[in-house]
Design a protein around this motif. Sequence first.
Motif, PDB file in Angstrom:
ATOM      1  N   HIS A 215       0.715  -1.274   0.048  1.00 30.54           N
ATOM      2  CA  HIS A 215       0.091  -0.133  -0.163  1.00 30.54           C
ATOM      3  C   HIS A 215       0.901   1.259   0.129  1.00 30.54           C
ATOM      4  N   LYS A 216       2.106   1.118   0.735  1.00 28.58           N
ATOM      5  CA  LYS A 216       2.758   2.421   0.685  1.00 28.58           C
ATOM      6  C   LYS A 216       3.459   2.749  -0.499  1.00 28.58           C
ATOM      7  N   ALA A 217       3.876   1.743  -1.253  1.00 28.53           N
ATOM      8  CA  ALA A 217       4.255   2.210  -2.624  1.00 28.53           C
ATOM      9  C   ALA A 217       3.299   2.639  -3.627  1.00 28.53           C
ATOM     10  N   ILE A 218       2.015   2.112  -3.452  1.00 28.95           N
ATOM     11  CA  ILE A 218       0.914   2.806  -4.051  1.00 28.95           C
ATOM     12  C   ILE A 218       0.850   4.296  -3.704  1.00 28.95           C
ATOM     13  N   VAL A 219       0.624   4.535  -2.508  1.00 33.94           N
ATOM     14  CA  VAL A 219       0.411   5.713  -1.971  1.00 33.94           C
ATOM     15  C   VAL A 219       1.495   6.782  -2.393  1.00 33.94           C
ATOM     16  N   ALA A 220       2.812   6.275  -2.185  1.00 27.53           N
ATOM     17  CA  ALA A 220       4.115   7.418  -2.583  1.00 27.53           C
ATOM     18  C   ALA A 220       3.983   7.681  -4.118  1.00 27.53           C
ATOM     19  N   ALA A 221       3.764   6.828  -4.808  1.00 25.96           N
ATOM     20  CA  ALA A 221       3.314   7.096  -6.232  1.00 25.96           C
ATOM     21  C   ALA A 221       2.449   8.178  -6.543  1.00 25.96           C
ATOM     22  N   VAL A 222       1.151   7.997  -5.786  1.00 27.52           N
ATOM     23  CA  VAL A 222       0.062   8.787  -5.927  1.00 27.52           C
ATOM     24  C   VAL A 222       0.529  10.261  -5.482  1.00 27.52           C
ATOM     25  N   ILE A 223       1.338  10.383  -4.278  1.00 25.94           N
ATOM     26  CA  ILE A 223       1.576  11.799  -3.706  1.00 25.94           C
ATOM     27  C   ILE A 223       2.582  12.338  -4.944  1.00 25.94           C
ATOM     28  N   ARG A 224       3.409  11.480  -5.723  1.00 26.17           N
ATOM     29  CA  ARG A 224       4.145  12.242  -6.490  1.00 26.17           C
ATOM     30  C   ARG A 224       3.540  12.562  -7.804  1.00 26.17           C
ATOM     31  N   ARG A 225       2.334  12.062  -7.773  1.00 25.83           N
ATOM     32  CA  ARG A 225       1.395  12.016  -9.030  1.00 25.83           C
ATOM     33  C   ARG A 225       2.316  11.412 -10.333  1.00 25.83           C
ATOM     34  N   ASP A 226       2.957  10.060 -10.073  1.00 26.31           N
ATOM     35  CA  ASP A 226       3.423   9.605 -10.839  1.00 26.31           C
ATOM     36  C   ASP A 226       2.487   8.318 -11.400  1.00 26.31           C
ATOM     37  N   ALA A 227       1.667   8.410 -12.403  1.00 23.00           N
ATOM     38  CA  ALA A 227       0.419   7.549 -12.759  1.00 23.00           C
ATOM     39  C   ALA A 227       1.174   6.271 -13.108  1.00 23.00           C
ATOM     40  N   ASP A 228       2.266   6.294 -13.932  1.00 17.74           N
ATOM     41  CA  ASP A 228       2.834   4.880 -14.405  1.00 17.74           C
ATOM     42  C   ASP A 228       3.226   4.310 -13.154  1.00 17.74           C
ATOM     43  N   ALA A 229       3.905   4.742 -12.392  1.00 19.56           N
ATOM     44  CA  ALA A 229       4.147   4.084 -11.005  1.00 19.56           C
ATOM     45  C   ALA A 229       3.538   3.587 -10.082  1.00 19.56           C
ATOM     46  N   ALA A 230       2.315   4.490  -9.960  1.00 21.22           N
ATOM     47  CA  ALA A 230       0.973   3.994  -9.088  1.00 21.22           C
ATOM     48  C   ALA A 230       0.510   2.951  -9.847  1.00 21.22           C
ATOM     49  N   VAL A 231       0.137   2.751 -11.116  1.00 17.95           N
ATOM     50  CA  VAL A 231      -0.509   1.788 -11.572  1.00 17.95           C
ATOM     51  C   VAL A 231       0.349   0.429 -11.681  1.00 17.95           C
ATOM     52  N   ARG A 232       1.787   0.663 -11.816  1.00 18.04           N
ATOM     53  CA  ARG A 232       2.398  -0.577 -11.595  1.00 18.04           C
ATOM     54  C   ARG A 232       2.293  -0.985 -10.173  1.00 18.04           C
ATOM     55  N   ALA A 233       2.302  -0.297  -8.986  1.00 21.07           N
ATOM     56  CA  ALA A 233       2.370  -0.763  -7.864  1.00 21.07           C
ATOM     57  C   ALA A 233       1.085  -1.403  -7.667  1.00 21.07           C
ATOM     58  N   LEU A 234      -0.234  -0.696  -8.089  1.00 20.39           N
ATOM     59  CA  LEU A 234      -1.392  -1.270  -7.781  1.00 20.39           C
ATOM     60  C   LEU A 234      -1.600  -2.643  -8.743  1.00 20.39           C
ATOM     61  N   SER A 235      -0.795  -2.763  -9.807  1.00 19.78           N
ATOM     62  CA  SER A 235      -0.871  -3.882 -10.484  1.00 19.78           C
ATOM     63  C   SER A 235      -0.397  -5.206  -9.577  1.00 19.78           C
ATOM     64  N   LYS A 236       0.926  -5.057  -9.233  1.00 23.08           N
ATOM     65  CA  LYS A 236       1.669  -5.743  -8.438  1.00 23.08           C
ATOM     66  C   LYS A 236       1.060  -5.990  -7.090  1.00 23.08           C
ATOM     67  N   HIS A 237       0.161  -5.252  -6.441  1.00 21.21           N
ATOM     68  CA  HIS A 237      -0.423  -5.465  -5.197  1.00 21.21           C
ATOM     69  C   HIS A 237      -1.623  -6.673  -5.520  1.00 21.21           C
ATOM     70  N   PHE A 238      -2.219  -6.421  -6.565  1.00 21.59           N
ATOM     71  CA  PHE A 238      -3.491  -7.370  -6.887  1.00 21.59           C
ATOM     72  C   PHE A 238      -2.764  -8.721  -7.378  1.00 21.59           C
ATOM     73  N   GLY A 239      -1.566  -8.644  -7.984  1.00 22.08           N
ATOM     74  CA  GLY A 239      -1.186  -9.744  -8.477  1.00 22.08           C
ATOM     75  C   GLY A 239      -0.433 -10.645  -7.229  1.00 22.08           C
ATOM     76  N   ILE A 240      -0.041 -10.030  -6.078  1.00 21.27           N
ATOM     77  CA  ILE A 240       0.435 -10.693  -4.986  1.00 21.27           C
ATOM     78  C   ILE A 240      -0.683 -11.654  -4.410  1.00 21.27           C
ATOM     79  N   THR A 241      -1.730 -10.814  -4.233  1.00 23.68           N
ATOM     80  CA  THR A 241      -3.097 -11.515  -3.741  1.00 23.68           C
ATOM     81  C   THR A 241      -3.254 -12.500  -4.504  1.00 23.68           C
ATOM     82  N   LYS A 242      -3.407 -12.773  -5.847  1.00 20.61           N
ATOM     83  CA  LYS A 242      -3.692 -13.655  -6.866  1.00 20.61           C
ATOM     84  C   LYS A 242      -2.547 -14.840  -6.506  1.00 20.61           C
ATOM     85  N   GLU A 243      -1.351 -14.613  -6.491  1.00 20.82           N
ATOM     86  CA  GLU A 243      -0.150 -15.837  -6.132  1.00 20.82           C
ATOM     87  C   GLU A 243      -0.744 -16.419  -4.906  1.00 20.82           C
TER      88      GLU A 243
END
Length: 242
Positions: A198-226
């Motif tokens: 979650h911290k990685a997602i929020v940090a990217a959002v605060i920087r307004r780095d959309a690419d990094a935020a989406v990558r972090a969100l995708s990784k987060h969902f992917g880990i749940t899947k694993e």
Amino acid sequence: MGPLQFQLSGSPGDGPRSLTSALHERLRADILATRLAPGQKLHIAGLAKQFSVSLAAVREALSRLVADGLVQASDQRGFRVSPVSLADLADVTQTRIDIEGLALRRSIERGDEAWLESVKSAWADLKAVPHRYPDDPTVHYEEWVVRHRIFHRALVNACGSPWLLGFRDVLHEQSERYRRLSIRREVGGKLRNVEAEHKAIVAAVIRRDADAAVRALSKHFGITKEFVELAASRIAEVSRTT
């Protein structure tokens, strides 16, 4: 207290529709928490007796859950909780990455400072409660579940599209049952650091780095899947016992 071991509360003036709504919300909560197991049969007469409501109220509540995708209906077999499977998990996860990733990207592009503060506030609230019950680490701390839902919704609230948010909410509910199943695999095996994800997602959002935020969100969902895939035996066990 086991599932469904209660009566619906309400005032004497509550009408049929309010009782139906209360029943719908309780059954929905039990399905998402997997207290009602995937594939479990839902008997109309039994539910009506359990909750002291009419058969019509139960049918309407179950029909709403069918529309939500949480219950399946069959002319011959009646109602049952929608089953889970690894194939469905993969589909739900990828579609959620696509839809929620788009909503997050738009929120970062369009969100104002008030939205950004709401994300920070939801993140702080989530960190303030434990992830699991200390005396039973195989179960989510219920207040964490509530705040987790609010946190993920806050991330995408500025996307500007009610349709996109609606699709996103449906996918969130579908994935919630899988996440509840996945937590059982964390104990005694590989552990995950949800707070760091979650911290990685929020940090990217605060920087307004959309690419990094989406990558972090995708990784987060992917880990749940694993983790759910690691708990595949648990899914099979649930299917066999319902």
